[in-house]
Design an enzyme around this catalytic site. Structure first.
Site, PDB file in Angstrom:
ATOM      1  N   MET A   1       0.862  -1.177   0.000  1.00  0.00           N
ATOM      2  CA  MET A   1       0.000   0.000   0.000  1.00  0.00           C
ATOM      3  C   MET A   1       0.894   1.221   0.000  1.00  0.00           C
ATOM      4  O   MET A   1       1.889   1.258   0.705  1.00  0.00           O
ATOM      5  CB  MET A   1      -0.837   0.003   1.263  1.00  0.00           C
ATOM      6  CG  MET A   1      -2.229   0.422   1.029  1.00  0.00           C
ATOM      7  SD  MET A   1      -3.163  -0.885   0.247  1.00  0.00           S
ATOM      8  CE  MET A   1      -2.977  -2.207   1.411  1.00  0.00           C
ATOM      9  N   PHE A 383       4.298  -5.524   3.698  1.00  0.00           N
ATOM     10  CA  PHE A 383       5.676  -5.424   3.241  1.00  0.00           C
ATOM     11  C   PHE A 383       5.694  -5.297   1.723  1.00  0.00           C
ATOM     12  O   PHE A 383       5.099  -6.109   1.017  1.00  0.00           O
ATOM     13  CB  PHE A 383       6.473  -6.661   3.655  1.00  0.00           C
ATOM     14  CG  PHE A 383       6.851  -6.687   5.119  1.00  0.00           C
ATOM     15  CD1 PHE A 383       6.273  -5.827   6.026  1.00  0.00           C
ATOM     16  CD2 PHE A 383       7.805  -7.580   5.568  1.00  0.00           C
ATOM     17  CE1 PHE A 383       6.615  -5.857   7.373  1.00  0.00           C
ATOM     18  CE2 PHE A 383       8.168  -7.625   6.908  1.00  0.00           C
ATOM     19  CZ  PHE A 383       7.575  -6.765   7.815  1.00  0.00           C
ATOM     20  N   GLU A 384       6.389  -4.302   1.227  1.00  0.00           N
ATOM     21  CA  GLU A 384       6.455  -4.038  -0.207  1.00  0.00           C
ATOM     22  C   GLU A 384       7.901  -3.849  -0.640  1.00  0.00           C
ATOM     23  O   GLU A 384       8.833  -4.052   0.149  1.00  0.00           O
ATOM     24  CB  GLU A 384       5.605  -2.808  -0.551  1.00  0.00           C
ATOM     25  CG  GLU A 384       4.141  -2.968  -0.193  1.00  0.00           C
ATOM     26  CD  GLU A 384       3.295  -1.746  -0.538  1.00  0.00           C
ATOM     27  OE1 GLU A 384       3.824  -0.840  -1.215  1.00  0.00           O
ATOM     28  OE2 GLU A 384       2.126  -1.694  -0.136  1.00  0.00           O
ATOM     29  N   GLY A 385       8.070  -3.446  -1.886  1.00  0.00           N
ATOM     30  CA  GLY A 385       9.404  -3.137  -2.395  1.00  0.00           C
ATOM     31  C   GLY A 385      10.359  -4.303  -2.249  1.00  0.00           C
ATOM     32  O   GLY A 385      10.132  -5.398  -2.751  1.00  0.00           O
TER      33      GLY A 385
END
EC number: 3.2.1.14
Length: 597
Positions: A1, A383-385
């Site tokens: 997000m 958790f992203e990237g």
């Protein structure tokens, strides 16, 4: 997000260059064409393609042809496996257009062959021949392009040679028995059947899985529910009669939290630590329609520290921000009304890599401190990237090795154990980290893939009995291949239907039919959508939201994608974000309320 985020770039596995021949022979009139759907008139039926689709122009004959586009280290291979006679001569032929297009056969038992063209601006026939080995019964046909070139086309692919008598279907399996039974899955095993090439597993009369061996685990089950299972044996001649039925009753769910959520829940993120164009929304002003409120975001002091901090939006950035006392009082009021308030960790800017056990322990301590200070109901992992990626030797989602994966799983299990069964645990991965795992997992067999591909799968799988909700972000996504082996893109109901069907049906990871990610229960799944065009790429209007829900919960109003089931217990919808929905006059909330009441 995220507040705004670029699209992830997909990468794929590299394949080695096959040997090349240029042989040809005339087919005997008594021989048969063994290739299935060689003219692609039935779409990609019978073919397994990494990056292919069917088109109506250009075609060599009929109304359809294959179009496949190499990208990065993917040569856009399409293949099918056919049954052949041992020690027999076959001719493989097909028509292609494009640059560096290949047509070949592997697994011949003698010399694998291929033919190719450097450049074919119009339809060009490729032909090659081979003889099967003395014990060869199956051969794989394929066509592909070459790395860095444009799209190629193929049509009228044939394999002419001696046909194989399909014979009789195998006998019905015996010895069907249950193994480990959990609240959401049942393990089955049975005796091998001579001549069977695979087995079809049925649950309460409906086919739910195909197994190549003599065991399977059927997931996506509801707790405290009785199920009946049967198995049929399959070969080229067809399917056997079903085995005797065995029954199993799943126990009550040991965890998962949030069991007092409504049957259909609305989940939204509340910008609590920052402001953007949507403006700040006070906790007390969040309407009662929102059942789960995720506070965005808790972020680490550094990428690898594991030390998570939650800083509320300062008055200089959010002039109408409430005091800490009023914020906490509003949280308690929401909880008294049956709502869940969680701290969401991560987001676009909150990269979290638990590379060490020390970072893992710091994560548990710091997250616990936030939960205790604000009296929260649980935790959302966003958790992203580059937070999650897989080491090159980490190839089995059921047995992860990568420290950032192993330590996250351990930390979440520790938090669950600390707070007990009522602890709400949710996850909001991107499609790149989940559904992309159907095609690619980690760096891949040959290396060269993005190590983040499918990297959430081991976390979801390890925590499936503790997981309250998974709401994948079906937005800010590139095209993703569904279980129909077609690419689906954002912008309509089909994308949400295909992505959700994968979670509720389960799917082979990286195309490996013996390594299946089991389905989740429908009450564990919500669909992530942007609240408005301002909130992120992939927004769909209310009519498309309704079509999505109709198809998945009622199997009506479906589009081009055929689902593998009907799930009236689908939990609901998630959106980024409550703030953006308020900015958009609560369109998303009103759509949800109008559908579920």
């Amino acid at each position: 997000m995220d507040r705004f985020r670029p699209l992830a770039l997909l990468t794929a596995a590299a394949l080695t260059l096959p040997g090349v021949t240029a042989l040809s022979s005339a087919a005997r009139a008594a021989d048969a064409d063994l290739a299935r759907n060689g003219g692609f008139e039935a779409g990609l039926d019978g073919w397994n393609c990494t990056a292919g689709t069917t088109v109506n122009s250009p075609v060599r004959s009929g109304s359809s042809a294959l179009q496949a586009t190499p990208a990065g280290s993917d040569n856009a291979r399409c293949a099918q496996t056919v049954t052949v006679k041992p020690d027999s001569q076959y001719t493989l032929s097909g028509y292609v257009r494009g640059s560096y297009v290949y047509l070949g056969a592997s697994g011949t038992g003698t010399t694998d062959v291929s033919a190719w063209t450097q450049s074919a601006p119009g339809w060009q026939q490729l032909t090659t021949t081979f003889r099967t080995g003395p014990s060869t019964t199956r051969v794989t046909l394929y066509t592909h392009g070459w790395y860095g070139t444009g799209a190629y086309h193929a049509d009228d692919i044939s394999l002419v040679g001696p046909a194989v008598d399909a014979g009789q279907p195998p006998a019905a399996p015996t010895g069907l028995r249950t193994g480990t039974v959990t609240s959401s899955s049942v393990a089955l095993s049975w005796s091998a059947v001579p001549g069977a090439t695979s087995y079809a597993v049925y649950r309460d009369g409906a086919k739910v899985q195909t197994a190549t061996g003599t065991s399977a685990t059927i997931g996506g089950l509801s707790p405290a529910t009785a199920y009946g299972f049967q198995v049929a044996a399959v070969n080229d001649a067809g399917e056997s009669a079903k085995s005797a039925t065995v029954t199993a009753t799943t126990p009550a769910r040991p965890g998962g939290g949030g069991t007092d959520l409504p049957a259909h829940a609305l989940v939204g993120y509340l910008h609590a630590s920052f402001a953007n164009g949507s403006g700040y929304t006070r906790m007390a002003d969040v309407p009662d329609s929102w059942d789960v409120i995720d506070l965005a975001f808790g972020e680490p002091t550094s990428v690898t520290s594991g030390d998570i901090r939650f800083d509320r939006c300062p008055v200089t950035e959010c002039p109408n921000v409430e005091s800490d006392a009023d914020f906490k009082a509003a949280i308690k009021a929401k909880q008294a009304a049956g709502k869940k308030v969680l701290i969401s960790i991560g987001g676009q800017n909150g990269q979290v890599q638990l590379t060490t056990t020390a970072a893992r322990d710091t994560f548990v301590t710091s997250v616990s401190r936030i939960i205790d200070e604000y009296g929260l109901d649980g935790l959302d992992i966003d958790f992203e990237g580059h937070s999650l990626s897989l080491n090159a030797d980490d190839t089995d989602f059921k047995n992860p090795k990568t420290p950032v994966i192993v330590n996250l799983i351990s930390a979440l299990k520790t938090l669950k154990a600390k707070y007990g069964d009522d602890f709400v645990l949710t996850m909001a991965p991107e499609t790149f980290f989940v559904q992309l795992g159907y095609q690619y997992y980690g760096t891949g067999q040959w290396g060269g893939q993005d190590p983040r591909a499918g990297a959430y799968l081991p976390v979801i799988h390890a925590l499936r009995d503790d997981l309250t909700l998974l709401h994948v972000q079906d937005y800010n996504s590139g095209p993703i291949m569904g279980l129909d082996n077609q690419y689906h893109s954002m912008g309509g109901a089909d994308f949400h239907i295909a992505m959700t069907d994968m979670l509720l049906t389960g799917f082979p990871v990286a195309g490996n039919a013996s390594n299946v990610f089991p389905p989740l229960r429908p009450d564990q799944v919500a669909i992530g959508m942007p609240a408005s065009t301002n909130a992120g790429n992939g927004h769909v209007p209310p009519a498309e939201v309704t079509k999505t829900l109709d198809c998945l919960t009622k199997k009506t109003n479906c589009g081009s994608y055929a689902t593998h089931g009907t799930w009236p217990a689908l939990r609901g919808l998630m959106t980024w974000s409550i703030n953006w929905d308020r900015y958009g006059s609560w369109e998303f909330q009103r759509t949800f309320d109008g559908y579920f009441g």
